[in-house]
Design a protein around this motif. Structure first.
Motif, PDB file in Angstrom:
ATOM      1  N   LEU A  92     -17.174 -42.516  36.872  1.00  0.00           N
ATOM      2  CA  LEU A  92     -15.835 -42.104  37.295  1.00  0.00           C
ATOM      3  C   LEU A  92     -15.890 -41.289  38.591  1.00  0.00           C
ATOM      4  O   LEU A  92     -15.114 -41.542  39.526  1.00  0.00           O
ATOM      5  N   VAL A  93     -16.821 -40.347  38.663  1.00  0.00           N
ATOM      6  CA  VAL A  93     -16.943 -39.522  39.868  1.00  0.00           C
ATOM      7  C   VAL A  93     -17.336 -40.374  41.070  1.00  0.00           C
ATOM      8  O   VAL A  93     -16.754 -40.260  42.158  1.00  0.00           O
ATOM      9  N   ILE A  94     -18.330 -41.237  40.883  1.00  0.00           N
ATOM     10  CA  ILE A  94     -18.777 -42.104  41.979  1.00  0.00           C
ATOM     11  C   ILE A  94     -17.644 -43.034  42.428  1.00  0.00           C
ATOM     12  O   ILE A  94     -17.458 -43.273  43.632  1.00  0.00           O
ATOM     13  N   SER A  95     -16.872 -43.539  41.472  1.00  0.00           N
ATOM     14  CA  SER A  95     -15.762 -44.433  41.815  1.00  0.00           C
ATOM     15  C   SER A  95     -14.696 -43.708  42.633  1.00  0.00           C
ATOM     16  O   SER A  95     -14.170 -44.251  43.613  1.00  0.00           O
ATOM     17  N   ILE A  96     -14.384 -42.466  42.242  1.00  0.00           N
ATOM     18  CA  ILE A  96     -13.386 -41.694  42.981  1.00  0.00           C
ATOM     19  C   ILE A  96     -13.871 -41.430  44.404  1.00  0.00           C
ATOM     20  O   ILE A  96     -13.119 -41.587  45.382  1.00  0.00           O
ATOM     21  N   ILE A  97     -15.131 -41.011  44.522  1.00  0.00           N
ATOM     22  CA  ILE A  97     -15.679 -40.730  45.851  1.00  0.00           C
ATOM     23  C   ILE A  97     -15.691 -41.990  46.709  1.00  0.00           C
ATOM     24  O   ILE A  97     -15.312 -41.957  47.891  1.00  0.00           O
ATOM     25  N   TYR A  98     -16.100 -43.114  46.115  1.00  0.00           N
ATOM     26  CA  TYR A  98     -16.136 -44.370  46.872  1.00  0.00           C
ATOM     27  C   TYR A  98     -14.731 -44.806  47.288  1.00  0.00           C
ATOM     28  O   TYR A  98     -14.511 -45.223  48.433  1.00  0.00           O
ATOM     29  N   PHE A  99     -13.771 -44.686  46.367  1.00  0.00           N
ATOM     30  CA  PHE A  99     -12.406 -45.137  46.666  1.00  0.00           C
ATOM     31  C   PHE A  99     -11.804 -44.314  47.798  1.00  0.00           C
ATOM     32  O   PHE A  99     -11.253 -44.875  48.767  1.00  0.00           O
ATOM     33  N   ILE A 100     -11.897 -42.994  47.704  1.00  0.00           N
ATOM     34  CA  ILE A 100     -11.306 -42.141  48.733  1.00  0.00           C
ATOM     35  C   ILE A 100     -12.036 -42.316  50.067  1.00  0.00           C
ATOM     36  O   ILE A 100     -11.415 -42.369  51.133  1.00  0.00           O
ATOM     37  N   THR A 101     -13.373 -42.426  50.010  1.00  0.00           N
ATOM     38  CA  THR A 101     -14.140 -42.579  51.246  1.00  0.00           C
ATOM     39  C   THR A 101     -13.813 -43.895  51.943  1.00  0.00           C
ATOM     40  O   THR A 101     -13.607 -43.928  53.165  1.00  0.00           O
ATOM     41  N   TRP A 153      -4.766 -41.253  53.826  1.00  0.00           N
ATOM     42  CA  TRP A 153      -6.030 -41.327  53.091  1.00  0.00           C
ATOM     43  C   TRP A 153      -7.146 -40.621  53.855  1.00  0.00           C
ATOM     44  O   TRP A 153      -8.077 -40.088  53.251  1.00  0.00           O
ATOM     45  N   SER A 154      -7.044 -40.580  55.164  1.00  0.00           N
ATOM     46  CA  SER A 154      -8.024 -39.818  55.940  1.00  0.00           C
ATOM     47  C   SER A 154      -7.885 -38.323  55.677  1.00  0.00           C
ATOM     48  O   SER A 154      -8.883 -37.588  55.608  1.00  0.00           O
ATOM     49  N   LEU A 155      -6.649 -37.858  55.502  1.00  0.00           N
ATOM     50  CA  LEU A 155      -6.447 -36.468  55.101  1.00  0.00           C
ATOM     51  C   LEU A 155      -7.048 -36.207  53.725  1.00  0.00           C
ATOM     52  O   LEU A 155      -7.641 -35.147  53.482  1.00  0.00           O
ATOM     53  N   ALA A 156      -6.892 -37.166  52.827  1.00  0.00           N
ATOM     54  CA  ALA A 156      -7.486 -37.022  51.492  1.00  0.00           C
ATOM     55  C   ALA A 156      -9.007 -36.960  51.572  1.00  0.00           C
ATOM     56  O   ALA A 156      -9.653 -36.237  50.794  1.00  0.00           O
ATOM     57  N   LEU A 157      -9.585 -37.698  52.507  1.00  0.00           N
ATOM     58  CA  LEU A 157     -11.041 -37.656  52.696  1.00  0.00           C
ATOM     59  C   LEU A 157     -11.494 -36.278  53.158  1.00  0.00           C
ATOM     60  O   LEU A 157     -12.535 -35.775  52.717  1.00  0.00           O
ATOM     61  N   VAL A 158     -10.704 -35.645  54.024  1.00  0.00           N
ATOM     62  CA  VAL A 158     -11.027 -34.280  54.460  1.00  0.00           C
ATOM     63  C   VAL A 158     -11.003 -33.329  53.263  1.00  0.00           C
ATOM     64  O   VAL A 158     -11.880 -32.472  53.101  1.00  0.00           O
ATOM     65  N   LEU A 159     -10.011 -33.477  52.397  1.00  0.00           N
ATOM     66  CA  LEU A 159      -9.936 -32.647  51.193  1.00  0.00           C
ATOM     67  C   LEU A 159     -11.139 -32.876  50.282  1.00  0.00           C
ATOM     68  O   LEU A 159     -11.691 -31.921  49.711  1.00  0.00           O
ATOM     69  N   LEU A 160     -11.556 -34.124  50.147  1.00  0.00           N
ATOM     70  CA  LEU A 160     -12.730 -34.426  49.321  1.00  0.00           C
ATOM     71  C   LEU A 160     -13.982 -33.782  49.893  1.00  0.00           C
ATOM     72  O   LEU A 160     -14.793 -33.199  49.150  1.00  0.00           O
ATOM     73  N   ILE A 161     -14.149 -33.877  51.197  1.00  0.00           N
ATOM     74  CA  ILE A 161     -15.324 -33.266  51.837  1.00  0.00           C
ATOM     75  C   ILE A 161     -15.322 -31.751  51.635  1.00  0.00           C
ATOM     76  O   ILE A 161     -16.358 -31.148  51.338  1.00  0.00           O
ATOM     77  N   MET A 162     -14.163 -31.130  51.761  1.00  0.00           N
ATOM     78  CA  MET A 162     -14.076 -29.686  51.551  1.00  0.00           C
ATOM     79  C   MET A 162     -14.371 -29.325  50.100  1.00  0.00           C
ATOM     80  O   MET A 162     -15.010 -28.303  49.826  1.00  0.00           O
ATOM     81  N   SER A 163     -13.925 -30.140  49.165  1.00  0.00           N
ATOM     82  CA  SER A 163     -14.226 -29.890  47.754  1.00  0.00           C
ATOM     83  C   SER A 163     -15.725 -29.951  47.493  1.00  0.00           C
ATOM     84  O   SER A 163     -16.291 -29.093  46.797  1.00  0.00           O
ATOM     85  N   LEU A 164     -16.383 -30.950  48.052  1.00  0.00           N
ATOM     86  CA  LEU A 164     -17.838 -31.053  47.910  1.00  0.00           C
ATOM     87  C   LEU A 164     -18.537 -29.879  48.579  1.00  0.00           C
ATOM     88  O   LEU A 164     -19.550 -29.369  48.068  1.00  0.00           O
ATOM     89  N   LEU A 165     -17.996 -29.427  49.708  1.00  0.00           N
ATOM     90  CA  LEU A 165     -18.584 -28.286  50.401  1.00  0.00           C
ATOM     91  C   LEU A 165     -18.473 -27.017  49.560  1.00  0.00           C
ATOM     92  O   LEU A 165     -19.442 -26.247  49.453  1.00  0.00           O
ATOM     93  N   PHE A 166     -17.316 -26.796  48.957  1.00  0.00           N
ATOM     94  CA  PHE A 166     -17.145 -25.623  48.098  1.00  0.00           C
ATOM     95  C   PHE A 166     -18.114 -25.667  46.911  1.00  0.00           C
ATOM     96  O   PHE A 166     -18.713 -24.653  46.543  1.00  0.00           O
ATOM     97  N   ASN A 167     -18.261 -26.824  46.296  1.00  0.00           N
ATOM     98  CA  ASN A 167     -19.194 -26.960  45.173  1.00  0.00           C
ATOM     99  C   ASN A 167     -20.631 -26.712  45.606  1.00  0.00           C
ATOM    100  O   ASN A 167     -21.425 -26.095  44.879  1.00  0.00           O
ATOM    101  N   THR A 168     -20.975 -27.181  46.802  1.00  0.00           N
ATOM    102  CA  THR A 168     -22.321 -26.940  47.320  1.00  0.00           C
ATOM    103  C   THR A 168     -22.562 -25.459  47.562  1.00  0.00           C
ATOM    104  O   THR A 168     -23.639 -24.921  47.249  1.00  0.00           O
TER     105      THR A 168
END
Length: 313
Positions: free
Chosen positions: A35-44, A279-294
């Motif tokens: 599920l996580v990989i699918s979400i990341i792939y879809f948004i990316t 969707w490009s804005l959503a990709l920025v949000l995803l990258i920031m979410s991954l950055l916060f988790n890191t």
């Protein structure tokens, strides 16, 4: 002989139960991973479409200040500058975290170091109540109370970064407070006893020992709060003004990445350029979410290493 058979049957039964439990655990973990990989792939994949299929430069997307995917500029290029939303998102996130952190630490110190069990439980109930309030309620209170107050004091419309910061301050305060309480309670009790026995005052023990030992946990709490603020959509959308322009000050209308997404995604058709831009804005949000988790993992690992060194010493 019968006892041996019973023991063998019990052992085989426990083995089967362990196997079933292990299978269920691995199955659930696999589903979550897929599920996580699918979400990341879809948004990316959706987020990168604008850059590859529509030939938009990444520099134009990140550095330009005009957001109007439906029109072209004088050079025939689409106007998809996301810098105003990025600046506003970071502004409300950082300001709300700066505002909430002192209050969260003060409440956490009172709950762990000063309050009795009854008082700590009462404050814990209040914090849990704040967590359970829906985002739309926060946004409605901000629209009814915060925006008119700012309009009365500073003039203008009342919408803007300041209103969004105040609303997010209240929303992320329970998150930072709860995690800070857990961090301070994790400090061993004998640390306090040794410090007080050496002649340190209560405040000296708190300032020079408890807060320093709990710093990694407090930083983790702040990062979680910032992640919560950065991804908030509905409450901020109601008080920010939703104008995709570069903010001039704290009381001018603006728009965050999430508010722009929620207001624009229903007005576009899937596959169009305007939809790809969102969707490009959503990709920025995803990258920031991954950055916060890191960042959370890095801070947690450093804190664990420091604690191990102190224990060895």
């Amino acid at each position: 002989m019968n006892n041996i058979k019973k023991e063998l049957n019990m052992a085989s039964k426990e083995t089967r139960q362990d196997s079933i439990g292990r299978f269920i655990s691995y199955f659930c973990i696999t589903i979550i991973g897929v599920l996580v990989i699918s979400i990341i792939y879809f948004i990316t994949s959706r987020g990168l479409t604008m850059f590859f299929a529509n030939h938009v430069k990444l520099s134009d997307f990140l550095l330009k200040t005009t957001w109007n995917p439906g029109t072209l500029d004088s050079h025939g290029k689409p106007e998809v500058g996301a810098l105003p939303m990025i600046v506003t998102s970071f502004s409300v996130t950082i300001l709300s975290a700066i505002l909430a952190t002192p209050f969260a630490i003060a409440v956490a110190l009172f709950m762990t170091e000063y309050a009795d069990k009854r008082g700590a439980k009462l404050l814990q109930s209040v914090i849990e109540l704040l967590v359970g309030i829906p985002s739309v309620i926060y946004g409605y209170i901000g629209l009814s109370v915060v925006v008119p107050m700012i309009r009365h004091i500073y003039g203008g419309t009342g919408f803007g970064i300041l209103a969004g910061t105040i609303v997010l301050f209240v929303m992320i305060l329970p998150t930072i407070t709860s995690l800070t309480v857990d961090s301070l309670r994790a400090v061993p009790q004998h640390y306090r006893q040794v410090s007080l026995s050496l002649g340190a005052t209560k405040w000296q023990t708190i300032y020079k020992l408890i807060l320093r030992v709990g710093t990694p946990g407090i930083l983790t709490a702040i990062i979680f709060g910032m992640a919560r603020a950065f991804g908030e959509a509905l409450a901020v959308q109601m008080v920010i003004g939703n104008a995709a322009i570069m903010p001039k000050n704290l009381v001018s209308v603006a728009s965050t990445l999430t508010s722009q997404l929620t207001t624009g995604i229903g007005n576009t058709v899937l596959g169009t350029f305007a939809n790809n831009a969102l969707w490009s804005l959503a990709l920025v949000l995803l990258i920031m979410s991954l950055l916060f988790n890191t960042l959370v993992r890095i801070v947690g690992n450093k804190g664990a290493v420091k604690n191990e060194r102190k224990n060895k010493q």
